[in-house]
Design a protein around this motif. Structure first.
Motif, PDB file in Angstrom:
ATOM      1  N   TYR A 122      72.308  42.015  -0.921  1.00 41.80           N
ATOM      2  CA  TYR A 122      72.199  41.000   0.088  1.00 41.80           C
ATOM      3  C   TYR A 122      72.003  41.408   1.282  1.00 41.80           C
ATOM      4  CZ  TYR A 122      73.968  36.692   2.290  1.00 41.80           C
ATOM      5  OH  TYR A 122      74.129  35.419   3.255  1.00 41.80           O
ATOM      6  N   LEU A 123      72.508  42.610   2.047  1.00 38.55           N
ATOM      7  CA  LEU A 123      72.119  43.066   3.283  1.00 38.55           C
ATOM      8  C   LEU A 123      70.524  43.580   3.159  1.00 38.55           C
ATOM      9  CD1 LEU A 123      75.149  44.930   4.329  1.00 38.55           C
ATOM     10  CD2 LEU A 123      74.361  42.494   5.132  1.00 38.55           C
ATOM     11  N   PHE A 124      70.123  44.112   2.165  1.00 43.32           N
ATOM     12  CA  PHE A 124      68.701  44.557   2.154  1.00 43.32           C
ATOM     13  C   PHE A 124      67.770  43.426   2.623  1.00 43.32           C
ATOM     14  CE2 PHE A 124      68.863  48.420  -1.082  1.00 43.32           C
ATOM     15  CZ  PHE A 124      69.162  49.097   0.067  1.00 43.32           C
ATOM     16  N   THR A 125      68.273  42.344   1.751  1.00 43.97           N
ATOM     17  CA  THR A 125      67.386  41.175   1.741  1.00 43.97           C
ATOM     18  C   THR A 125      67.459  40.345   3.147  1.00 43.97           C
ATOM     19  OG1 THR A 125      67.911  40.688  -0.655  1.00 43.97           O
ATOM     20  CG2 THR A 125      66.932  38.769   0.532  1.00 43.97           C
ATOM     21  N   LEU A 126      68.572  40.338   3.601  1.00 37.30           N
ATOM     22  CA  LEU A 126      68.903  39.690   4.876  1.00 37.30           C
ATOM     23  C   LEU A 126      68.369  40.451   6.050  1.00 37.30           C
ATOM     24  CD1 LEU A 126      70.200  37.020   6.131  1.00 37.30           C
ATOM     25  CD2 LEU A 126      72.278  38.606   6.706  1.00 37.30           C
ATOM     26  N   VAL A 127      68.158  41.610   6.062  1.00 35.97           N
ATOM     27  CA  VAL A 127      67.669  42.376   7.125  1.00 35.97           C
ATOM     28  C   VAL A 127      66.220  42.365   7.074  1.00 35.97           C
ATOM     29  CG1 VAL A 127      67.237  45.137   7.797  1.00 35.97           C
ATOM     30  CG2 VAL A 127      69.521  44.088   7.343  1.00 35.97           C
ATOM     31  N   GLY A 128      65.462  42.478   5.675  1.00 35.43           N
ATOM     32  CA  GLY A 128      64.222  42.243   5.517  1.00 35.43           C
ATOM     33  C   GLY A 128      63.661  40.867   6.178  1.00 35.43           C
ATOM     34  N   ALA A 129      64.324  39.929   5.876  1.00 35.27           N
ATOM     35  CA  ALA A 129      64.046  38.552   6.121  1.00 35.27           C
ATOM     36  C   ALA A 129      63.995  38.670   7.871  1.00 35.27           C
ATOM     37  CB  ALA A 129      65.063  37.472   5.555  1.00 35.27           C
ATOM     38  N   LEU A 130      64.911  39.180   8.442  1.00 39.76           N
ATOM     39  CA  LEU A 130      64.819  39.113  10.017  1.00 39.76           C
ATOM     40  C   LEU A 130      63.970  39.825  10.412  1.00 39.76           C
ATOM     41  CD1 LEU A 130      68.935  39.953  10.544  1.00 39.76           C
ATOM     42  CD2 LEU A 130      67.408  37.922  11.169  1.00 39.76           C
ATOM     43  N   ALA A 131      63.413  41.069   9.754  1.00 44.18           N
ATOM     44  CA  ALA A 131      62.225  41.898  10.367  1.00 44.18           C
ATOM     45  C   ALA A 131      60.960  40.832  10.048  1.00 44.18           C
ATOM     46  CB  ALA A 131      62.190  43.053   9.210  1.00 44.18           C
ATOM     47  N   VAL A 132      61.004  40.249   9.081  1.00 38.66           N
ATOM     48  CA  VAL A 132      59.591  39.338   8.967  1.00 38.66           C
ATOM     49  C   VAL A 132      59.812  38.203  10.101  1.00 38.66           C
ATOM     50  CG1 VAL A 132      58.279  37.913   7.376  1.00 38.66           C
ATOM     51  CG2 VAL A 132      59.435  39.767   6.569  1.00 38.66           C
ATOM     52  N   ALA A 133      60.763  37.782  10.179  1.00 39.81           N
ATOM     53  CA  ALA A 133      61.187  36.521  10.994  1.00 39.81           C
ATOM     54  C   ALA A 133      60.509  36.908  12.537  1.00 39.81           C
ATOM     55  CB  ALA A 133      62.333  35.919  10.963  1.00 39.81           C
ATOM     56  N   GLY A 151      63.233  47.876  -0.188  1.00 36.47           N
ATOM     57  CA  GLY A 151      64.186  47.322  -0.798  1.00 36.47           C
ATOM     58  C   GLY A 151      64.485  47.251  -2.076  1.00 36.47           C
ATOM     59  N   ALA A 152      63.436  47.126  -2.945  1.00 30.29           N
ATOM     60  CA  ALA A 152      63.521  46.981  -4.373  1.00 30.29           C
ATOM     61  C   ALA A 152      63.757  48.584  -4.772  1.00 30.29           C
ATOM     62  CB  ALA A 152      62.139  46.409  -4.814  1.00 30.29           C
ATOM     63  N   ALA A 153      62.919  49.607  -4.167  1.00 27.59           N
ATOM     64  CA  ALA A 153      62.939  50.976  -4.690  1.00 27.59           C
ATOM     65  C   ALA A 153      64.431  51.458  -4.191  1.00 27.59           C
ATOM     66  CB  ALA A 153      61.899  51.828  -3.840  1.00 27.59           C
ATOM     67  N   LEU A 165      70.520  43.973 -15.468  1.00 28.64           N
ATOM     68  CA  LEU A 165      70.118  43.488 -14.200  1.00 28.64           C
ATOM     69  C   LEU A 165      69.060  44.264 -13.313  1.00 28.64           C
ATOM     70  CD1 LEU A 165      73.654  42.545 -13.108  1.00 28.64           C
ATOM     71  CD2 LEU A 165      71.835  40.897 -13.943  1.00 28.64           C
ATOM     72  N   ALA A 166      68.396  45.195 -13.998  1.00 29.34           N
ATOM     73  CA  ALA A 166      67.242  45.836 -13.121  1.00 29.34           C
ATOM     74  C   ALA A 166      66.336  44.965 -12.431  1.00 29.34           C
ATOM     75  CB  ALA A 166      66.669  46.793 -14.045  1.00 29.34           C
ATOM     76  N   TRP A 167      66.245  43.618 -13.107  1.00 25.75           N
ATOM     77  CA  TRP A 167      65.136  42.843 -12.453  1.00 25.75           C
ATOM     78  C   TRP A 167      65.661  42.011 -11.149  1.00 25.75           C
ATOM     79  CZ3 TRP A 167      67.367  37.890 -11.871  1.00 25.75           C
ATOM     80  CH2 TRP A 167      68.287  37.661 -12.572  1.00 25.75           C
ATOM     81  N   LEU A 168      66.971  42.223 -10.999  1.00 22.30           N
ATOM     82  CA  LEU A 168      67.707  41.041  -9.872  1.00 22.30           C
ATOM     83  C   LEU A 168      67.210  41.632  -8.565  1.00 22.30           C
ATOM     84  CD1 LEU A 168      69.524  39.209  -9.198  1.00 22.30           C
ATOM     85  CD2 LEU A 168      71.589  40.878  -9.111  1.00 22.30           C
ATOM     86  N   ALA A 169      66.881  42.775  -8.072  1.00 19.32           N
ATOM     87  CA  ALA A 169      66.479  43.311  -6.905  1.00 19.32           C
ATOM     88  C   ALA A 169      65.197  42.740  -6.535  1.00 19.32           C
ATOM     89  CB  ALA A 169      67.004  44.679  -6.379  1.00 19.32           C
ATOM     90  N   PRO A 170      64.345  43.409  -7.311  1.00 21.41           N
ATOM     91  CA  PRO A 170      62.768  43.148  -7.080  1.00 21.41           C
ATOM     92  C   PRO A 170      62.548  41.500  -7.115  1.00 21.41           C
ATOM     93  CG  PRO A 170      63.111  44.216  -9.157  1.00 21.41           C
ATOM     94  CD  PRO A 170      64.500  44.158  -8.507  1.00 21.41           C
ATOM     95  N   VAL A 171      62.997  40.812  -8.027  1.00 21.46           N
ATOM     96  CA  VAL A 171      62.547  39.353  -8.133  1.00 21.46           C
ATOM     97  C   VAL A 171      63.385  38.570  -6.857  1.00 21.46           C
ATOM     98  CG1 VAL A 171      62.852  37.387  -9.637  1.00 21.46           C
ATOM     99  CG2 VAL A 171      62.271  39.381 -10.538  1.00 21.46           C
ATOM    100  N   MET A 172      64.855  38.898  -6.498  1.00 22.36           N
ATOM    101  CA  MET A 172      65.031  38.214  -5.631  1.00 22.36           C
ATOM    102  C   MET A 172      64.368  38.546  -3.885  1.00 22.36           C
ATOM    103  SD  MET A 172      69.115  38.659  -3.950  1.00 22.36           S
ATOM    104  CE  MET A 172      69.777  37.801  -2.552  1.00 22.36           C
ATOM    105  N   LEU A 173      63.850  39.966  -3.883  1.00 17.35           N
ATOM    106  CA  LEU A 173      63.261  40.162  -2.752  1.00 17.35           C
ATOM    107  C   LEU A 173      61.681  39.579  -2.640  1.00 17.35           C
ATOM    108  CD1 LEU A 173      64.334  43.997  -2.701  1.00 17.35           C
ATOM    109  CD2 LEU A 173      64.953  42.270  -0.739  1.00 17.35           C
ATOM    110  N   ILE A 174      60.950  39.661  -3.738  1.00 19.00           N
ATOM    111  CA  ILE A 174      59.826  38.688  -3.957  1.00 19.00           C
ATOM    112  C   ILE A 174      59.807  37.249  -3.760  1.00 19.00           C
ATOM    113  CG2 ILE A 174      57.921  38.063  -5.429  1.00 19.00           C
ATOM    114  CD1 ILE A 174      58.529  40.725  -7.007  1.00 19.00           C
TER     115      ILE A 174
END
Length: 206
Positions: A122-133, A151-153, A165-174
């Motif tokens: 969750y934090l990977f995703t939120l920090v990435g979104a902040l970086a993009v924003a 983040g996916a790696a 659940l290996a798909w969860l992180a890459p698909v969520m980040l995409i």
């Protein structure tokens, strides 16, 4: 009186508008639904093959439908018109990302997915979104790709996520970084940048 579509047609139009965006094309709807159904089958099938409990399989299927379908839907022009409209600023888009607490829901039902691993994703995703924003407009696309691949790696290499659940992180980040946070498709962005460059030349565009 103007003719109103039948109730099933109105319900379908409302549903696809809610899931994809305002006035989506048939191709956009079809691609999102195919991805959602195929992703659900893959994820739920993997969970079932791993002998996970039935409630876990159900939750994984629901989350997969949202994430796989959403990864396609957020990339469409229809979704861009909704989430990147003039009245939708970065705060709206970040709230949308922050509302994606599905990793915690999955951790609640799936044995082997620890809460700290869900929180890290969750934090990977939120920090990435902040970086993009907060990146300059010309750096948003590279920032989104950088956050997604790292983040996916990081999730795949270091988080103790069950194989089902290996798909969860890459698909969520995409879905959230490459789809939701970027304002337009790569082709549209390139065309716009080319047009601006042509206009900036002496004499303007032909």
């Amino acid at each position: 009186m103007p003719h109103r579509p039948a109730l099933p047609a109105r319900a379908w139009r409302w549903t696809v508008s809610a899931l994809v965006g305002p006035d989506p094309s048939p191709g956009e709807v079809a691609a999102a639904l195919v991805a959602a159904c195929a992703g659900t089958a893959l994820a739920a099938g993997a969970a079932w093959a791993a002998d996970l409990p039935a409630p876990a399989v159900l939750v994984i299927g629901i989350v997969a439908f949202d994430f796989f379908g959403g990864a396609v839907a957020t990339s469409t022009g229809s979704a861009k018109r909704r989430y990147h409209a003039p009245d939708r600023g970065r705060r709206h888009r970040l709230r949308f990302v922050a509302a994606h607490v599905q990793p915690f829901l999955v951790a609640l039902f799936v044995p082997g997915l620890h809460w700290w691993a869900a929180a890290t994703l969750y934090l990977f995703t939120l920090v990435g979104a902040l970086a993009v924003a907060f990146a300059p407009s010309e750096a948003q696309r590279p920032a989104a790709f950088a956050a997604t691949v790292t983040g996916a790696a990081g999730a795949l290499l270091w988080l103790p996520v069950p194989p089902a659940l290996a798909w969860l992180a890459p698909v969520m980040l995409i879905k959230l970084l490459l789809g939701h946070m970027l304002p337009e498709s790569g082709a549209a962005a390139t065309e716009k940048e080319t047009h601006v460059a042509e206009e900036s030349r002496p004499g303007g565009a032909a």
